[in-house]
Motif scaffolding. Structure first.
Motif, PDB file in Angstrom:
ATOM      1  N   GLY A  66      56.311  21.103  47.707  1.00 38.24           N
ATOM      2  CA  GLY A  66      57.390  20.897  46.712  1.00 38.24           C
ATOM      3  C   GLY A  66      59.029  21.656  46.715  1.00 38.24           C
ATOM      4  O   GLY A  66      59.420  21.040  46.108  1.00 38.24           O
ATOM      5  N   LEU A  67      58.981  21.770  48.022  1.00 42.04           N
ATOM      6  CA  LEU A  67      60.922  22.638  48.324  1.00 42.04           C
ATOM      7  C   LEU A  67      61.408  21.758  48.944  1.00 42.04           C
ATOM      8  O   LEU A  67      60.198  21.748  50.237  1.00 42.04           O
ATOM      9  CB  LEU A  67      60.392  23.968  48.984  1.00 42.04           C
ATOM     10  N   PRO A  68      62.345  20.989  48.705  1.00 39.23           N
ATOM     11  CA  PRO A  68      62.651  20.233  49.611  1.00 39.23           C
ATOM     12  C   PRO A  68      63.388  20.733  51.015  1.00 39.23           C
ATOM     13  O   PRO A  68      63.447  22.538  50.850  1.00 39.23           O
ATOM     14  CB  PRO A  68      64.083  19.640  49.402  1.00 39.23           C
ATOM     15  N   ALA A  69      63.891  20.618  52.309  1.00 36.78           N
ATOM     16  CA  ALA A  69      64.044  21.110  53.722  1.00 36.78           C
ATOM     17  C   ALA A  69      65.552  21.337  53.647  1.00 36.78           C
ATOM     18  O   ALA A  69      66.002  20.650  52.632  1.00 36.78           O
ATOM     19  CB  ALA A  69      63.013  20.214  54.365  1.00 36.78           C
ATOM     20  N   GLU A  70      65.873  21.556  54.895  1.00 34.26           N
ATOM     21  CA  GLU A  70      67.577  21.247  55.089  1.00 34.26           C
ATOM     22  C   GLU A  70      68.365  20.270  55.167  1.00 34.26           C
ATOM     23  O   GLU A  70      68.303  20.072  56.541  1.00 34.26           O
ATOM     24  CB  GLU A  70      67.330  23.279  55.525  1.00 34.26           C
ATOM     25  N   MET A  71      68.153  19.518  53.824  1.00 33.24           N
ATOM     26  CA  MET A  71      68.614  18.679  54.384  1.00 33.24           C
ATOM     27  C   MET A  71      69.976  18.043  55.144  1.00 33.24           C
ATOM     28  O   MET A  71      70.098  17.247  55.573  1.00 33.24           O
ATOM     29  CB  MET A  71      68.591  17.182  53.317  1.00 33.24           C
ATOM     30  N   ASP A  72      71.114  19.037  54.644  1.00 37.59           N
ATOM     31  CA  ASP A  72      72.380  18.554  55.195  1.00 37.59           C
ATOM     32  C   ASP A  72      72.756  18.867  56.485  1.00 37.59           C
ATOM     33  O   ASP A  72      73.104  18.209  56.473  1.00 37.59           O
ATOM     34  CB  ASP A  72      73.076  19.659  54.100  1.00 37.59           C
ATOM     35  N   ALA A  73      71.832  20.620  57.266  1.00 36.30           N
ATOM     36  CA  ALA A  73      71.367  20.610  58.212  1.00 36.30           C
ATOM     37  C   ALA A  73      71.147  19.904  59.656  1.00 36.30           C
ATOM     38  O   ALA A  73      71.783  18.952  59.687  1.00 36.30           O
ATOM     39  CB  ALA A  73      71.271  22.254  58.857  1.00 36.30           C
ATOM     40  N   ILE A  74      69.630  19.095  58.484  1.00 35.74           N
ATOM     41  CA  ILE A  74      69.194  18.008  59.302  1.00 35.74           C
ATOM     42  C   ILE A  74      70.163  16.817  59.336  1.00 35.74           C
ATOM     43  O   ILE A  74      70.301  16.312  60.766  1.00 35.74           O
ATOM     44  CB  ILE A  74      68.087  17.622  59.015  1.00 35.74           C
ATOM     45  N   MET A  75      70.325  16.498  58.354  1.00 40.58           N
ATOM     46  CA  MET A  75      71.260  15.392  58.203  1.00 40.58           C
ATOM     47  C   MET A  75      72.960  15.224  59.454  1.00 40.58           C
ATOM     48  O   MET A  75      72.472  14.389  59.592  1.00 40.58           O
ATOM     49  CB  MET A  75      71.604  14.516  57.191  1.00 40.58           C
TER      50      MET A  75
END
Length: 382
Positions: free
Chosen positions: A136-145
């Motif tokens: 239920g916790l989002p991954a580190e999407m800024d870094a992944i993107m």
């Protein structure tokens, strides 16, 4: 005290019985069981809730992930990077499509995919990254993107456990999990935060062309009856399940708030205990809507986790171990490319994590019983 359950869908249903029954009855009355009005209503309502251009419902969450990959046109041999510490469905669909799964370690605090490990694993054959928003916790999407952009890779969010969660970007803006990458999948399995009363799933994207392709794939590759323009599958969300989901969607934020409140009570009971690390995602700098607690998972230190599981079960307190075997050790996915030294965090977590009951109907008496039983066991076995 009422019986403690890992998930209490009966009590949840009792509170919304009238609206669910009415919604299902509409389907029964018009007998449009496949692709009926309720499916389209739910689709539009979920698009509005998520702030995404396209929701394409399908039969289940595993299909959703497979169809997302099919829609992107990934080819046999293409490498897809994902987390070692997650449910097998994530890697299962990669293998089914004859793509090459590349498993990497996870972060010891969030349990989500380690961005540094992703970067290390990228090769000329890499075509996509599948971050799993675990528990239920989002991954580190800024870094992944950013990483995906630098290497021209697709990002496919596995949002099966994080429907309704918000991701706070570095600039302070917020986006719902599942609408950040190129495409995302989710599951509506009954125990999910937004669950139907059978199987169900959906794909999300803001890409018009990709959405068009996926809409054909879910329905045998047809855009016009008996005209098969792409290779497709039979994966449709039936109208009765859509009716259930549409009745429950307006309650999703309330459900997620109830889960967060339970997590806060758990955290308070366990705070500052030297043998227990509680989940992240409730701190002020994370935002109060970042974690939706599909699971509430403790990380134990110097505790016999399996003995604790047995003790809780002897007291009629359910619990879970997600996940006891890492994917790189599963018979179906073993590969000589992997070294145990590549997975220090995952290999530790499988021995130390335990998930406690988490659902919308837990009351204070039950929470006190659960937490006191955990603490008494740990303290008496030091």
């Amino acid at each position: 005290m009422k019986k403690i359950q890992m998930v209490d869908l009966q009590s949840q249903y009792a509170k919304i019985k009238d609206i669910v029954d009415t919604s299902i009855q509409e389907v029964m009355d018009n007998a449009t069981f496949i692709n009926g009005p309720k499916v389209h209503e739910f689709q539009k309502n979920l698009e509005n809730y998520l702030g995404v251009k396209h929701v394409i419902p399908c039969a289940n969450g595993t299909d959703a992930l497979q169809i997302a990959m099919m829609g992107l046109g990934l080819q046999p041999g293409d490498e897809v990077i994902t987390a070692d510490f997650t449910f097998a469905a994530t890697v299962e669909v990669i293998a089914l499509l004859q793509l090459t799964p590349v498993l990497v370690d996870v972060d010891p605090v969030t349990f989500n995919i380690d961005v540094a490990a992703i970067e290390k694993a990228i090769t000329p054959k890499t075509k996509a990254i599948v971050p799993v928003h675990l528990f239920g916790l989002p991954a580190e999407m800024d870094a992944i993107m950013a990483l995906a952009k630098a290497h021209n890779l697709y990002v496919i969010e596995d949002n099966a456990q994080a429907i309704g969660a918000s991701y706070t970007h570095k600039d302070g803006s917020k986006t719902k999990a599942g609408v950040i990458g190129d495409v995302a999948s989710t599951s509506f399995f009954p125990s999910k935060n937004l669950g139907c009363y059978g199987d169900g799933g959906a794909i999300f994207t803001n890409d018009d062309e990709l959405a068009h392709t996926i809409r054909g794939i879910v329905n045998h590759g047809m855009y016009e009856r008996y005209h098969h323009d792409v290779v497709g599958v039979n994966s449709r969300l039936d109208s009765i399940q859509a009716a259930v989901l549409d009745a429950k969607l307006p309650h999703l934020d309330t459900y997620n708030t109830a889960r967060r409140n339970t997590a806060k009570k758990y955290n308070e009971a366990f705070k500052n205990h030297s043998n227990i690390t509680t989940p992240t995602g409730l701190e002020a700098n994370d935002g109060d809507d970042s974690h939706v607690f599909h699971q509430y998972t403790l990380n134990l230190k110097d505790v016999d986790r399996d003995a604790l599981v047995a003790h809780l079960q002897s007291k009629n307190i359910p619990c879970g171990v997600y996940y006891p075997i890492p994917l790189h050790r599963q018979k179906a996915y073993m590969d000589d490319r992997y070294n145990e030294s590549d997975f220090p965090v995952t290999n530790a977590l499988i021995k130390s994590v335990i998930s406690l009951p988490m659902h919308t109907e837990l009351d204070d008496e039950q929470i006190e019983c659960i937490t006191s039983t955990v603490l008494s066991f740990i303290d008496s076995n030091k």
